[in-house]
Write a protein that holds these residues in place. Structure first.
Motif, PDB file in Angstrom:
ATOM      1  N   LEU A  93       0.878  -1.153   0.092  1.00  0.00           N
ATOM      2  CA  LEU A  93       0.090  -0.080   0.006  1.00  0.00           C
ATOM      3  C   LEU A  93       0.829   1.127   0.132  1.00  0.00           C
ATOM      4  O   LEU A  93       0.464   2.245  -0.786  1.00  0.00           O
ATOM      5  CB  LEU A  93      -0.934  -0.030   1.116  1.00  0.00           C
ATOM      6  CG  LEU A  93      -1.742   1.253   1.328  1.00  0.00           C
ATOM      7  CD1 LEU A  93      -2.760   0.937   0.259  1.00  0.00           C
ATOM      8  CD2 LEU A  93      -2.769   0.961   2.639  1.00  0.00           C
ATOM      9  N   GLN A  94       1.877   1.413   0.670  1.00  0.00           N
ATOM     10  CA  GLN A  94       3.193   2.297   0.543  1.00  0.00           C
ATOM     11  C   GLN A  94       3.530   2.498  -0.496  1.00  0.00           C
ATOM     12  O   GLN A  94       3.824   3.744  -1.092  1.00  0.00           O
ATOM     13  CB  GLN A  94       4.060   2.086   1.790  1.00  0.00           C
ATOM     14  CG  GLN A  94       4.947   3.218   2.053  1.00  0.00           C
ATOM     15  CD  GLN A  94       4.331   4.459   2.537  1.00  0.00           C
ATOM     16  OE1 GLN A  94       3.767   4.302   3.698  1.00  0.00           O
ATOM     17  NE2 GLN A  94       4.377   5.513   2.031  1.00  0.00           N
ATOM     18  N   GLU A  95       3.942   1.413  -1.448  1.00  0.00           N
ATOM     19  CA  GLU A  95       4.365   1.456  -2.851  1.00  0.00           C
ATOM     20  C   GLU A  95       3.239   2.321  -3.439  1.00  0.00           C
ATOM     21  O   GLU A  95       3.848   2.852  -4.366  1.00  0.00           O
ATOM     22  CB  GLU A  95       4.906   0.189  -2.969  1.00  0.00           C
ATOM     23  CG  GLU A  95       6.120  -0.484  -2.329  1.00  0.00           C
ATOM     24  CD  GLU A  95       6.379  -1.989  -2.735  1.00  0.00           C
ATOM     25  OE1 GLU A  95       5.540  -2.346  -3.584  1.00  0.00           O
ATOM     26  OE2 GLU A  95       7.434  -2.303  -2.062  1.00  0.00           O
ATOM     27  N   LEU A  96       2.263   1.714  -3.489  1.00  0.00           N
ATOM     28  CA  LEU A  96       0.963   2.389  -4.157  1.00  0.00           C
ATOM     29  C   LEU A  96       1.069   3.901  -4.061  1.00  0.00           C
ATOM     30  O   LEU A  96       0.879   4.723  -4.998  1.00  0.00           O
ATOM     31  CB  LEU A  96      -0.208   1.487  -4.370  1.00  0.00           C
ATOM     32  CG  LEU A  96      -0.264   0.167  -4.646  1.00  0.00           C
ATOM     33  CD1 LEU A  96      -1.617  -0.498  -4.258  1.00  0.00           C
ATOM     34  CD2 LEU A  96      -0.159   0.298  -6.152  1.00  0.00           C
ATOM     35  N   ILE A 135      -5.922   7.205  -4.493  1.00  0.00           N
ATOM     36  CA  ILE A 135      -5.080   6.796  -5.535  1.00  0.00           C
ATOM     37  C   ILE A 135      -5.948   6.858  -6.934  1.00  0.00           C
ATOM     38  O   ILE A 135      -5.175   7.147  -7.814  1.00  0.00           O
ATOM     39  CB  ILE A 135      -4.606   5.703  -5.104  1.00  0.00           C
ATOM     40  CG1 ILE A 135      -3.425   5.926  -4.058  1.00  0.00           C
ATOM     41  CG2 ILE A 135      -3.451   5.249  -6.333  1.00  0.00           C
ATOM     42  CD1 ILE A 135      -2.730   4.507  -3.648  1.00  0.00           C
ATOM     43  N   ASN A 136      -6.863   6.114  -6.938  1.00  0.00           N
ATOM     44  CA  ASN A 136      -7.426   5.822  -8.152  1.00  0.00           C
ATOM     45  C   ASN A 136      -8.147   7.427  -8.801  1.00  0.00           C
ATOM     46  O   ASN A 136      -7.905   7.620 -10.086  1.00  0.00           O
ATOM     47  CB  ASN A 136      -8.742   5.116  -8.133  1.00  0.00           C
ATOM     48  CG  ASN A 136      -8.316   3.602  -8.103  1.00  0.00           C
ATOM     49  OD1 ASN A 136      -7.424   3.128  -8.544  1.00  0.00           O
ATOM     50  ND2 ASN A 136      -9.159   2.527  -7.266  1.00  0.00           N
ATOM     51  N   VAL A 168       0.152  -1.414 -12.101  1.00  0.00           N
ATOM     52  CA  VAL A 168      -0.285  -0.687 -11.062  1.00  0.00           C
ATOM     53  C   VAL A 168      -1.701  -0.565 -10.906  1.00  0.00           C
ATOM     54  O   VAL A 168      -2.328  -0.948  -9.946  1.00  0.00           O
ATOM     55  CB  VAL A 168       0.312   0.904 -11.085  1.00  0.00           C
ATOM     56  CG1 VAL A 168      -0.133   1.509 -10.019  1.00  0.00           C
ATOM     57  CG2 VAL A 168       1.854   0.499 -10.879  1.00  0.00           C
ATOM     58  N   ARG A 169      -2.420  -0.684 -12.189  1.00  0.00           N
ATOM     59  CA  ARG A 169      -3.784  -0.632 -12.189  1.00  0.00           C
ATOM     60  C   ARG A 169      -4.321  -2.059 -11.862  1.00  0.00           C
ATOM     61  O   ARG A 169      -5.228  -1.933 -11.112  1.00  0.00           O
ATOM     62  CB  ARG A 169      -4.233  -0.507 -13.874  1.00  0.00           C
ATOM     63  CG  ARG A 169      -3.969   1.115 -14.240  1.00  0.00           C
ATOM     64  CD  ARG A 169      -4.995   1.800 -13.723  1.00  0.00           C
ATOM     65  NE  ARG A 169      -4.882   3.237 -14.411  1.00  0.00           N
ATOM     66  CZ  ARG A 169      -5.460   4.416 -13.993  1.00  0.00           C
ATOM     67  NH1 ARG A 169      -6.225   4.177 -12.930  1.00  0.00           N
ATOM     68  NH2 ARG A 169      -5.279   5.546 -14.572  1.00  0.00           N
ATOM     69  N   GLN A 170      -3.720  -3.002 -12.183  1.00  0.00           N
ATOM     70  CA  GLN A 170      -4.140  -4.246 -11.893  1.00  0.00           C
ATOM     71  C   GLN A 170      -3.804  -4.583 -10.314  1.00  0.00           C
ATOM     72  O   GLN A 170      -4.806  -4.839  -9.599  1.00  0.00           O
ATOM     73  CB  GLN A 170      -3.181  -5.466 -12.591  1.00  0.00           C
ATOM     74  CG  GLN A 170      -3.683  -6.700 -12.124  1.00  0.00           C
ATOM     75  CD  GLN A 170      -2.735  -7.691 -12.955  1.00  0.00           C
ATOM     76  OE1 GLN A 170      -1.670  -7.573 -13.536  1.00  0.00           O
ATOM     77  NE2 GLN A 170      -3.060  -9.134 -12.870  1.00  0.00           N
ATOM     78  N   ALA A 207      -5.947  -4.877  -4.729  1.00  0.00           N
ATOM     79  CA  ALA A 207      -6.199  -4.471  -3.378  1.00  0.00           C
ATOM     80  C   ALA A 207      -7.751  -3.932  -2.989  1.00  0.00           C
ATOM     81  O   ALA A 207      -8.133  -4.093  -2.079  1.00  0.00           O
ATOM     82  CB  ALA A 207      -5.170  -3.051  -3.376  1.00  0.00           C
ATOM     83  N   GLU A 208      -8.222  -3.022  -3.813  1.00  0.00           N
ATOM     84  CA  GLU A 208      -9.745  -2.737  -3.480  1.00  0.00           C
ATOM     85  C   GLU A 208     -10.526  -4.052  -3.485  1.00  0.00           C
ATOM     86  O   GLU A 208     -11.439  -3.871  -2.380  1.00  0.00           O
ATOM     87  CB  GLU A 208     -10.286  -1.849  -4.597  1.00  0.00           C
ATOM     88  CG  GLU A 208     -11.596  -1.397  -4.206  1.00  0.00           C
ATOM     89  CD  GLU A 208     -12.111  -0.559  -5.371  1.00  0.00           C
ATOM     90  OE1 GLU A 208     -12.850   0.293  -5.133  1.00  0.00           O
ATOM     91  OE2 GLU A 208     -11.571  -0.358  -6.448  1.00  0.00           O
TER      92      GLU A 208
END
Length: 515
Positions: free
Chosen positions: A176-179, A213-214, A226-228, A233-234
């Motif tokens: 989550l931090q990386e995203l 983020i989205n 990243v999108r994937q 994650a969601e």
């Protein structure tokens, strides 16, 4: 008599022979039969606490005294299954006599054991022990304590490990931090948020962060991976985090539990002939005995014996109103916290500590190295140690350590001043600079007192007696009674099962002495 052609004489036999009067089943049981001991003892104890578990509404119930007799005698006869007990009260003379020819079914027996005895089994056990004490068969004031692991009635291959749960949470927090960092670099203005640190995020926090983020990356050229990951994650991370929270709540302070008995912890059990340790779900059973009679029992979810002694002694006090006068145990219980608790409770402790036997060996006494604390002279007036070369080691600080149970230990720090060039430096092993030692003065006092007690004639006798008092009880329960694996599941029901085993064991001992 019936004569056959071969002149062999047999007694008359007709299994359909009618009797003028029915037998009294008691006439078929010897006067010294253990079933009579069970009946006599249960008739004497007060079972009023069990009555409070019943309602005055509905149909009549089987008498709890009868069901209690059937259960205790069942455990005495290695009959633990409610279905087997149902069969026994229909076919076995001893059980038929105890039940008065009544025939409770297995559901009734199982509900009585699992529900009606839940809060009263220890009180029933203590009444039996006090009755045996009044008869002079045991002494509750002088006890011998030890522990063993009993396997739980649980799947050995479905488990949850605390470290695995922690690592999974940390992995989600890291990803989550990386995203977030990626979004902050790609759409810094749109994100409009200061840098965040995600430590132990909640499911709601994950959803809010992914949404931010989205929104920030909308319309931006974003790496498909990243999108994937954001979609994954969601969809998955909130549920996973909720699952981890539930598992951590179940774990509490344990490191593992079984999925089929969440109260059972995985413990190393040495049960095969090679004494190889095997991790199995189980419970740590602690017993205090005297004369092979069980005086106290407690169940614990942690494998370490050290942390079990204080709650074990508190359970003893709740049953008998006071702590035992003397307690003998092995080195697994020799901690500062336990020594302090026993001293505070007024119990004379014959409890070993680590390296007790090593210290007693003659070769160790002859070959002690100078680094050992026992070779340093302590100047109590100036609170300092004197090294083998006569140099003082002054006190220069204190370190406090808190154990897993919250007990605080204090370590005094002493440092020498002239170690460089000392001819004994190699033996003293100071490392770099001057030698520093940390001493737990309270623990050293407790160990000194314990050693003095354990090496006295009474202490030597108690050390011998411990090995022949409590350990044979474990052997009897495991080998003769098949108590290597519990029948019931869950801590509450396993405690009931243990209590019935302990009562049955004591009554079998009473019957054996009376025979």
């Amino acid at each position: 008599m019936q004569k056959q052609d071969s002149n062999i004489v047999f007694k008359d036999y007709d299994h359909n022979q009618l009797m003028l009067l029915p037998h009294n089943l008691g006439d078929l049981l010897p006067s010294e039969h253990p079933v009579r001991v069970v009946s006599t003892v249960v008739d004497k104890i007060n079972i009023q606490p069990i009555f409070s578990q019943y309602s005055n509404m509905g149909a009549s119930s089987y008498h709890p005294r009868m069901l209690l007799k059937v259960l205790i005698y069942g455990y005495l006869e290695n009959c633990y299954s409610s279905r087997k007990l149902e069969k026994a009260v229909r076919e076995n003379i001893g059980f038929m006599w105890l039940s008065g020819m009544q025939r409770p079914d297995h559901n009734t027996i199982n509900r009585f054991r699992g529900e009606k005895l839940r809060e009263v089994i220890r009180e029933i056990f203590s009444q039996v022990v006090l009755m045996l004490y009044d008869e002079g068969l045991l002494d509750i004031k002088d006890v011998y304590t030890d522990g063993t692991k009993i396997e739980a009635n649980a799947n050995r291959y479905t488990f949850v490990w605390g470290k695995a749960v922690k690592k999974s949470r940390e992995r989600i927090a890291k990803q989550l931090q990386e995203l977030w960092d990626y979004a902050a670099e790609t759409a810094k203005e749109e994100l409009g948020q200061p840098e965040e640190k995600f430590e132990n995020p909640s499911p709601q926090k994950v959803l809010e962060t992914v949404e931010k983020i989205n929104t920030a990356l909308q319309g931006k050229e974003v790496d498909p991976k990243v999108r994937q990951k954001l979609r994954y994650a969601e969809k998955n991370w909130p549920g996973k985090l909720a699952e981890y929270e539930q598992k951590e709540e179940t774990l509490q302070e344990r490191n593992s539990y079984s999925k089929t008995d969440e109260d059972a912890t995985f413990m190393r059990m040495k049960e095969d002939h090679m004494k190889n340790g095997q991790l199995k779900p189980g419970y740590n059973l602690q017993l205090s005995t005297h004369g092979h009679f069980v005086v106290n029992y407690t169940l614990h979810q942690k494998p370490n014996d050290t942390t079990t002694l204080i709650p074990h002694m508190n359970a003893y006090r709740q049953m008998y109103g006071a702590y035992p006068e003397t307690l003998t145990a092995d080195a697994g219980y020799g901690s500062e916290e336990n020594y302090a608790a026993l001293e505070q409770n007024g119990t004379s402790a014959y409890v070993k500590y680590n390296y007790f036997h090593k210290e007693l060996r003659e070769e160790n006494r002859k070959n002690r190295e100078y680094r050992l604390l026992e070779n340093l002279y302590y100047d109590s007036q100036k609170d300092r140690y004197i090294c083998p070369m006569g140099q003082p080691m002054e006190r220069n600080g204190t370190r406090t350590r808190t154990t897993a149970t919250g007990y605080k230990q204090e370590y005094a720090r002493y440092t020498a001043s002239k170690c460089v060039g000392c001819p004994l430096a190699a033996s003293c092993r100071p490392g770099k600079g001057n030698k520093t030692i940390e001493v737990n003065r309270a623990l050293e006092r407790y160990k000194s007192e314990a050693k003095q007690k354990l090496t006295s004639p009474e202490g030597i006798q108690k050390r011998k007696q411990r090995a022949t008092d409590v350990e044979p009880v474990f052997g009897h329960l495991k080998q003769n009674k098949g108590m290597k694996r519990y029948v019931l599941r869950g801590l509450e029901k396993v405690e009931i099962e243990t209590g019935l085993h302990a009562i049955a064991h004591n009554l079998s001992r009473k019957a054996a002495k009376a025979a």
